[in-house]
Design an enzyme around this catalytic site. Structure first.
Site, short mmCIF file in Angstrom:
data_model
loop_
_atom_site.label_atom_id
_atom_site.label_comp_id
_atom_site.label_asym_id
_atom_site.label_seq_id
_atom_site.Cartn_x
_atom_site.Cartn_y
_atom_site.Cartn_z
N THR B 41 53.91 39.31 53.99
CA THR B 41 53.39 40.66 54.23
C THR B 41 53.31 41.48 52.93
O THR B 41 52.39 42.27 52.76
CB THR B 41 54.31 41.36 55.25
OG1 THR B 41 54.29 40.60 56.46
CG2 THR B 41 53.86 42.77 55.54
N HIS B 50 54.09 56.05 50.93
CA HIS B 50 53.84 57.16 51.84
C HIS B 50 54.77 58.33 51.55
O HIS B 50 55.94 58.14 51.25
CB HIS B 50 54.05 56.69 53.29
CG HIS B 50 53.04 55.68 53.73
ND1 HIS B 50 51.79 56.05 54.15
CD2 HIS B 50 53.08 54.32 53.78
CE1 HIS B 50 51.09 54.95 54.46
NE2 HIS B 50 51.86 53.90 54.23
N CYS B 441 37.80 31.96 35.32
CA CYS B 441 39.07 31.64 34.66
C CYS B 441 39.88 30.56 35.36
O CYS B 441 40.80 30.01 34.76
CB CYS B 441 39.92 32.90 34.48
SG CYS B 441 40.51 33.64 36.02
#
Lengths: 421, 474
Positions: B41, B50, B441
């Site tokens: 995650t 936040h 690359c």
């Protein structure tokens, strides 16, 4: 350091521009090349078919490059290898970086942009699915196979029928991979007809038109892709999905002129080509800055890259010698597109600056059978040429005479269009 | 007993816990099923710090969000990761939205969010000219910020590593046995013993918890899809743009990233498959549609990639943090948004509990700072020259889009908890994160990895075993 002409990029465009500039009497030239050898993308294009127009023979990419590398060597043109141009300012100061020299700047009288193009990646296509290993742009796969001697996969689906994709379909097949299909979202191929015949038909590789990839499965490595037919608006048609097992997805979905440096220095770009807006001398919106090759607009044939870049080199030399431009030029006349023509290069013509012949290159937006390519100067049709077929994958050109251009009057334009479509 | 503590999961929460535990005189190991830190995650989220007005006062989300958000700036200086306080706006599009906006403002004030205020539509549009003409008003929180989620996680993990925490990768926990004096944690690569176990296993935190505790928890993976746009449109907005929230979360946000791209997303859809990070045509379409509500127009042509991440949503609707029914077993579970913002505070809290329970004292030789990988793209010319003087590999550009040099890539591979995969190099240096998405690359980076790790290039992977790129010619 000061140089009369700095050329950014040592691929086919940069080399041809350098040779032409030198032959036009400018000695103080440097070519900036990021790779450790000159030649650009040609060095990984080991197939043949290069140089039919320029040398009247079929060369491989490295052979074609070699011809121009030799020309540059014979003329003692300085090429700074393994050197990266990291910034260019509007006053034509180029900042470079290399192991030998560290960070250094070059002040240029004229600059020729010859940075080439890059491939459109999967992300830009918004293709849904997982993001495993095994998804390569066709050019990256070509580099791995031809330069690194490694195989990117064994069961391959190719999305997009651009020329590199077609070439890689054959290349992967010859190296023992199974190319299951080439899917093309458009109802026509984006590549050259000869490549479809020689790279797909000759190897019985199916070209699936109006087909795209709607899903990619496999968390670690590609396990399959889902193909689906698309409607006229290019939206996938539900119910036409087909899962094709494969471990590799190659993308050949368009090339994008690489103009980050041009943008940094403030050169105006065309929203259609993605390359600089140029006039008949291939001069950009910044005086003394020229552009040629795939950085200007994407070409199919390197021969035309060389030809265009030679012109840019000669015009840059004229500029440096004070023969053109510096005295100031008029606003020029617009080259407009009409019926079926997507863009032209150039888009501006200065009658006072044209050579005896001026080439206008363009692409059409769709497949047209038996069209007439027409050029109007004002309302006077100066060229009308019948073609059996015009397709987006094949660049077209018309050549204008100086005398015709001289008849342009205030308020008039040059118009390139197709008739009888 | 081998270890005092085992942390399960090397995401941002696990890394934060490990780093805070490494302040104490404790032997700590982190077990991670993937081949690198920040593979779950933590690698696919909005990258938002936040301000803290969203969570209900009194919840753990509110508590740790506000705390974590306040810690972030100093932490970014100590550990040298990219963080920017760019402010955030919650847009209202109609007078009916004002109740919700005022509720958020009141929550913010209760949660201790500073300088929060409501702006009129005109004020908002002056501040952010690219926003839709339909904006009626907005809640403005100047303390909202953005962070590089990889940068934060890597910095915490590296610092933990330097302070003695051992990281064991490619080791998925299969079973946990409670013994008299601790736990035996069984993984595919061996058994690990510890007095305490801390569960920071993201979407799998329920499986880990339920191996040990009788009171079961349930974590649902809630997928979020995003589109990332070219730096050319990275300054379209300067603040993070939310909309008045709905039942499934905060809706589609539009934000600059700390590296100057534009990010739009996420969607919110529950999925049974906790490995399902596939994007979908519908998801991408709703990201674009959502962006078009807040913006005058979405710069569709400038998209460079799309991706999906999974939020670890707990049935309880709040973070599950701290001691459990089983002595010595701690949870940091259900860490969905604002988990990234909260992670430093969660780390501090868990380490506080564990050290107290184990009676551990602070180390004398804790190293509180960490220096990141040099960054040629953002360095001034003097710094660039100095780096090249020290190591000429800083003059060889490998990733042209993001201007990443060989020097930076070698540094990323050879530093503590160095990169072993292409994705690892990418997250540490940004090589391959630009507009060409590694087309240029990747062969070079594969070569450098092979050379530095002394492996054949055929063994170089994208993100661990099974994701190899190439084979030798047959």
């Amino acid at each position: 350091m000061h140089k009369q002409i700095v050329i950014i990029g040592g691929g086919p465009a940069g080399l041809a521009a350098a040779v032409a500039a030198k032959d036009s009497g400018i000695d103080d030239i440097v070519v900036i090349e990021r790779a450790s050898s000159p030649g650009g993308i040609l060095m990984q294009c080991i197939h043949n078919g290069f140089g039919l127009h320029t040398f009247k023979e079929e060369l491989t990419g490295p052979e074609y490059a070699e011809r121009f590398i030799r020309k540059a060597e014979e003329r003692n043109i300085e090429i700074l290898l393994s050197t990266f141009a990291i910034d260019i300012t509007a006053d034509k100061t180029v900042t470079c970086m290399s192991r030998d020299k560290g960070i250094f700047t070059i002040e240029a009288d004229a600059i020729i942009l010859a940075m080439g193009c890059r491939e459109r990646p999967r992300g830009a296509l918004n293709t849904p699915g997982y993001r495993p290993a095994g998804i390569y742009s066709a050019g990256t796969a070509q580099k791995l196979v031809n330069l690194e001697g490694k195989m990117p996969g064994s069961e391959v689906v190719i999305l997009g029928s651009g020329d590199i994709g077609l070439i890689m379909a054959r290349r992967m097949t010859l190296e023992g991979a199974k190319v299951k299909a080439v899917a093309e979202i458009m109802p026509y191929s984006g590549g050259l007809k000869r490549n479809i015949v020689q790279c797909l038909d000759d190897f019985s590789i199916p070209l699936l038109l109006s087909t795209t990839v709607v899903d990619i499965a496999g968390k670690d490595r590609v396990e399959s892709v889902t193909l689906a037919k698309v409607d006229e608006k290019l939206n996938p048609i539900p119910g036409t999905e087909e899962v094709v097992k494969c471990d590799t997805l190659l993308l050949s979905c368009g090339l994008l002129p690489e103009n980050e440096l041009s943008q940094q220095m403030g050169v105006t770009l065309s929203p259609v080509t993605g390359g600089p807006v140029v006039d008949e001398s291939l001069e950009t919106s910044i005086e003394g800055v020229f552009a040629a090759g795939n950085v200007l607009h994407v070409h199919d044939l390197v021969d035309y890259v060389s030809e265009e870049a030679s012109n840019a080199g000669a015009k840059a030399a004229e500029y440096v010698k004070g023969l053109s431009g510096k005295a100031g030029k008029g606003t020029g006349y617009k080259v407009e597109t009409g019926n079926g023509v997507r863009y032209t290069v150039p888009t501006i013509i200065h009658p006072e600056k044209v050579s005896d012949l001026t080439t206008i290159r363009f692409r059409v937006g769709n497949v047209y059978k038996n069209p007439e390519i027409c050029v109007y100067i004002g309302d006077r049709c100066v060229i009308r040429r019948k073609k059996m077929i015009c397709a987006p994958g094949e660049m077209e050109q018309v050549v204008l005479k100086k005398d015709d251009i001289a008849t342009l009057k205030d308020g008039e334009t040059v118009k390139v269009l197709l008739e009888n479509i | 007993m081998d270890n005092d503590c085992i942390v399960i999961g090397a995401g941002v929460v696990g890394a934060a816990i490990a780093r805070e535990l490494s302040r104490y005189d404790l032997k700590v190991a982190v077990l991670e099923k993937a081949s690198d830190v920040c593979e779950g995650t933590s690698k696919a989220n909005s990258g938002i710090v936040h301000a803290g007005f969203d969570a209900k006062p009194g919840t753990l989300k509110a508590l740790y969000n506000v705390k974590g958000s306040l810690m972030m700036e100093q932490l970014s200086r100590e550990l040298d990761f990219d963080y920017k306080r760019n402010g955030s706006l919650v847009l209202a599009f109609a007078p009916e939205d004002m109740d919700k906006l005022n509720e958020l403002k009141d929550r913010g004030i209760k949660n201790g969010v500073k300088d929060i205020k409501i702006l009129t539509g005109d004020e908002v549009k002056t501040m952010e000219p690219a926003l839709s003409d339909d904006v009626y008003a907005a809640l403005y929180a100047p303390t909202g910020g953005i962070v590089c989620p990889f940068g934060l996680t890597l910095a915490l993990a590296e610092n933990a590593c330097v302070n003695g925490v051992s990281f064991v990768f490619s080791s998925e926990v299969e079973n946990i046995e409670k013994t008299e004096d601790g736990f035996v944690v069984k993984t595919g690569t061996g058994e690990y013993h510890a007095r305490t176990v801390i569960n920071a296993a993201g979407v799998y935190a329920d499986a880990i918890h339920n191996m040990v505790c009788e009171d079961k928890i349930n974590i649902t993976a809630r997928k979020g899809e995003y589109c990332l746009y070219d730096k050319k449109v990275g300054n379209l907005v300067s603040s993070t743009i939310f909309r008045v929230p709905g039942a499934m979360g905060k809706g589609i946000l539009v934000t600059p990233t700390v590296h100057g791209n534009l990010l739009i997303g996420p969607t919110a859809e529950d999925t049974d498959d906790k490995e399902n990070v596939a994007t979908t045509a519908e998801g991408i379409a709703s990201v674009i549609k959502g962006g078009a509500v807040s913006l005058k127009s979405v710069p569709g042509k400038s998209v460079i990639t799309s991706f999906a991440g999974l939020r670890a949503h707990s049935d309880k609707g709040d973070f599950i943090i701290g001691r459990t029914s089983v002595k010595g077993f701690y949870d940091a579970a259900g860490i969905e948004s604002p988990g990234l913002s909260a992670a430093p505070a969660i780390g501090e809290a868990i380490a506080g509990m564990v050290s107290e329970d184990l009676g551990a004292g602070l180390k004398e030789n804790f190293i509180a700072t960490r220096k990141g990988i040099p960054n040629m793209a953002h360095a001034d010319d003097e710094t660039r020259k100095e780096l090249i003087k020290q190591d000429e590999r800083f003059a060889t550009v490998v990733c042209r889009c993001e201007l990443v040099t060989e020097g930076e890539i070698v540094n990323a591979i050879t530093r503590p908890l160095g990169a072993t995969t292409l994705d690892g190099v990418k997250r540490r240096t940004r090589a391959g994160m630009g507009r060409c998405q590694s087309g240029f690359c990747s062969p070079t980076v594969m070569g450098i990895l092979a050379r530095e790790l002394d492996k054949p290039v055929t063994e170089i992977t994208k993100h661990g075993k099974g994701s190899e790129f190439v084979t030798d010619h047959k």
